[in-house]
Write an enzyme that holds these catalytic residues in place. Structure first.
Site, PDB file in Angstrom:
ATOM      1  N   LYS A  21       1.197  11.644   5.630  1.00  0.00           N
ATOM      2  CA  LYS A  21       1.501  10.521   6.540  1.00  0.00           C
ATOM      3  C   LYS A  21       1.960   9.295   5.742  1.00  0.00           C
ATOM      4  CE  LYS A  21      -1.721   7.823   7.040  1.00  0.00           C
ATOM      5  NZ  LYS A  21      -2.739   6.790   7.043  1.00  0.00           N
ATOM      6  N   LYS A  59       0.839  -1.212   0.000  1.00  0.00           N
ATOM      7  CA  LYS A  59       0.000   0.000   0.000  1.00  0.00           C
ATOM      8  C   LYS A  59       0.873   1.262   0.000  1.00  0.00           C
ATOM      9  CE  LYS A  59      -3.477   2.854   0.820  1.00  0.00           C
ATOM     10  NZ  LYS A  59      -4.230   3.395  -0.315  1.00  0.00           N
TER      11      LYS A  59
HETATM   12  P1  NAD Z   1     -10.930  10.024   8.235  1.00  0.00           P
HETATM   13  O1  NAD Z   1     -10.037  10.935   8.981  1.00  0.00           O
HETATM   14  O2  NAD Z   1     -12.023  10.587   7.399  1.00  0.00           O
HETATM   15  O3  NAD Z   1     -11.595   8.943   9.241  1.00  0.00           O
HETATM   16  C1  NAD Z   1     -10.998   8.438  10.385  1.00  0.00           C
HETATM   17  C2  NAD Z   1     -12.106   8.158  11.414  1.00  0.00           C
HETATM   18  O4  NAD Z   1     -11.526   7.529  12.552  1.00  0.00           O
HETATM   19  C3  NAD Z   1     -12.823   9.421  11.899  1.00  0.00           C
HETATM   20  O5  NAD Z   1     -14.237   9.272  11.796  1.00  0.00           O
HETATM   21  C4  NAD Z   1     -12.387   9.535  13.361  1.00  0.00           C
HETATM   22  O6  NAD Z   1     -13.370  10.132  14.197  1.00  0.00           O
HETATM   23  C5  NAD Z   1     -12.176   8.062  13.710  1.00  0.00           C
HETATM   24  N1  NAD Z   1     -11.333   7.866  14.884  1.00  0.00           N
HETATM   25  C6  NAD Z   1     -10.182   8.543  15.224  1.00  0.00           C
HETATM   26  N2  NAD Z   1      -9.697   8.052  16.385  1.00  0.00           N
HETATM   27  C7  NAD Z   1     -10.531   7.054  16.761  1.00  0.00           C
HETATM   28  C8  NAD Z   1     -10.549   6.152  17.884  1.00  0.00           C
HETATM   29  N3  NAD Z   1      -9.597   6.184  18.825  1.00  0.00           N
HETATM   30  N4  NAD Z   1     -11.565   5.252  17.977  1.00  0.00           N
HETATM   31  C9  NAD Z   1     -12.541   5.200  17.014  1.00  0.00           C
HETATM   32  N5  NAD Z   1     -12.578   6.041  15.945  1.00  0.00           N
HETATM   33  C10 NAD Z   1     -11.581   6.940  15.825  1.00  0.00           C
HETATM   34  O7  NAD Z   1      -9.955   9.120   7.349  1.00  0.00           O
HETATM   35  P2  NAD Z   1     -10.298   8.320   5.983  1.00  0.00           P
HETATM   36  O8  NAD Z   1     -10.024   9.211   4.818  1.00  0.00           O
HETATM   37  O9  NAD Z   1     -11.601   7.640   6.137  1.00  0.00           O
HETATM   38  O10 NAD Z   1      -9.105   7.232   6.010  1.00  0.00           O
HETATM   39  C11 NAD Z   1      -9.100   6.160   6.957  1.00  0.00           C
HETATM   40  C12 NAD Z   1      -7.877   5.287   6.665  1.00  0.00           C
HETATM   41  O11 NAD Z   1      -7.965   4.777   5.324  1.00  0.00           O
HETATM   42  C13 NAD Z   1      -6.541   6.055   6.740  1.00  0.00           C
HETATM   43  O12 NAD Z   1      -5.569   5.198   7.275  1.00  0.00           O
HETATM   44  C14 NAD Z   1      -6.256   6.404   5.292  1.00  0.00           C
HETATM   45  O13 NAD Z   1      -4.879   6.584   5.059  1.00  0.00           O
HETATM   46  C15 NAD Z   1      -6.830   5.182   4.575  1.00  0.00           C
HETATM   47  N6  NAD Z   1      -7.297   5.424   3.197  1.00  0.00           N
HETATM   48  C16 NAD Z   1      -8.032   6.527   2.861  1.00  0.00           C
HETATM   49  C17 NAD Z   1      -8.469   6.694   1.534  1.00  0.00           C
HETATM   50  C18 NAD Z   1      -9.289   7.900   1.102  1.00  0.00           C
HETATM   51  O14 NAD Z   1      -9.460   8.093  -0.114  1.00  0.00           O
HETATM   52  N7  NAD Z   1      -9.813   8.726   2.001  1.00  0.00           N
HETATM   53  C19 NAD Z   1      -8.184   5.710   0.587  1.00  0.00           C
HETATM   54  C20 NAD Z   1      -7.460   4.578   0.961  1.00  0.00           C
HETATM   55  C21 NAD Z   1      -7.025   4.439   2.281  1.00  0.00           C
END
Ligand code: NAD
Length: 304
Positions: A241, A172
């Site tokens: 990150k 990834k």
């Molecule tokens: P985001 O910031 O929108 O969502 C993260 C969620 O985690 C939030 O709702 C937050 O409130 C919650 N959270 C934080 N701390 C927490 C805890 N201790 N307990 C429970 N919930 C908690 O992020 P995202 O864009 O949805 O991405 C999530 C993951 O997926 C990341 O690791 C990112 O790198 C990966 N990712 C994102 C994408 C994208 O297009 N957005 C694509 C592939 C992978």
């Protein structure tokens, strides 16, 4: 290995869409997020709320997580109130991008607690998450991969990367390094053309018929940059990150990354100027500022 309830922790941009797919597929999903508004939204879609990570791990056998950073994943999986101490938890599937170090640590400690750890970062963005068309880069035992494939297929296409803990994360990080490089160099090329008098939408069309075609020219720029909406759905902070995690890992492996290092600097500049929550596509804005032009086009709005 199917339990009564499937757990889902982290209902952000990606998690909310993936949890909703599990609900739509008829799974009974128990959810938790520190943001109560995100929980309420999913409850309205048919999921059941838990008050904490630990409650999820006391109700569900299979628990998904989609969380922002390695530290949060570590705390949720193996922290004092984490999944590791749950009474029903049998399988932890981490959909987040956390890097291999945390994946290895989480795998070790969950295994000690009798919980199967599945490293499963995803690619495909919000559209892939919504439509069940993600690529899932899975590392775990082959037997567990086979057992979980049907469930994972609700979210997209599971691909077995290897059985070493963290193998999915290395895959990834390599993918996201490429995606960030494509975004940064597309910004540079586009701003160069606009400064030289070209229409950025015409440029994108020509890139897409030519050897410069890439994921940024095909999708991200026409959708979120030329329109000026900056709404692709991945944050600058998370992209930064991912590139940092990749370069740290490459350094540990003794692999030089001169191109990736330049992209890391561009993301650092974008984050410092536009904030960690800005959309990833904001990466073009420092280039625009330096050149004194904007790469927006009415043509792109018409052709979308
Ligand atoms: P985001 O910031 O929108 O969502 C993260 C969620 O985690 C939030 O709702 C937050 O409130 C919650 N959270 C934080 N701390 C927490 C805890 N201790 N307990 C429970 N919930 C908690 O992020 P995202 O864009 O949805 O991405 C999530 C993951 O997926 C990341 O690791 C990112 O790198 C990966 N990712 C994102 C994408 C994208 O297009 N957005 C694509 C592939 C992978």
């Amino acid at each position: 290995m199917s339990g009564k309830e499937i757990g889902f922790i982290g209902l952000g941009k990606m998690g909310a869409l993936m949890a909703a797919r599990l609900v739509s597929a008829g799974q009974s999903v128990v959810i938790f997020d520190t943001n109560s508004a995100a929980v309420s939204k999913l409850e309205a879609a048919g999921a059941r709320a838990a008050a904490s990570t630990r409650e999820v791990a006391n109700r569900a056998e299979i628990i998904f997580a989609s969380l922002p950073t390695p530290d949060v994943v570590r705390a949720v999986a193996i922290g004092p109130e984490g999944v590791a101490g749950g009474s029903t938890a049998k399988v932890f599937i981490d959909l987040s991008t956390t890097g291999p170090k945390v994946a290895v640590q989480v795998h070790r400690e969950l295994t000690e607690n009798g919980i199967v750890s599945v490293d499963c970062p995803v690619s495909g963005g919000l559209a892939g998450a919504r439509d069940g068309k993600l690529t899932l880069m899975v590392s775990c035992d082959v037997a567990h991969f086979d057992e979980l494939s049907e469930l994972l297929s609700i979210l997209g296409r599971p691909v077995f990367v290897g059985s070493n803990p963290g193998a999915g994360q290395i895959m990834k990080l390599a993918n996201n390094l490429l995606a960030s490089c494509a975004l940064a160099i597309t910004a540079e090329a586009l701003v160069f053309g606009v400064k030289g008098g070209l229409d950025p939408a015409v440029m994108c069309d020509i890139f897409n018929m030519s050897s410069g075609r890439n994921t940024a020219t095909l999708d991200k720029f026409p959708r979120s940059v030329l329109t000026g909406t900056f709404d692709f759905g991945f944050s600058t902070g998370l992209a930064y990150k991912d590139v940092r995690l990749c370069l740290d890992e490459a350094e540990a492996l003794g692999v030089p990354t001169p191109v990736g290092s330049a992209v890391r600097s561009v993301l650092a500049i974008t984050q410092s100027q536009y904030g960690a929550d800005s959309d990833w596509t904001s990466i073009i804005r420092p280039f625009e500022q330096w050149a004194g032009v904007e790469a927006r086009s009415k043509k792109s709005e018409q052709s979308l």
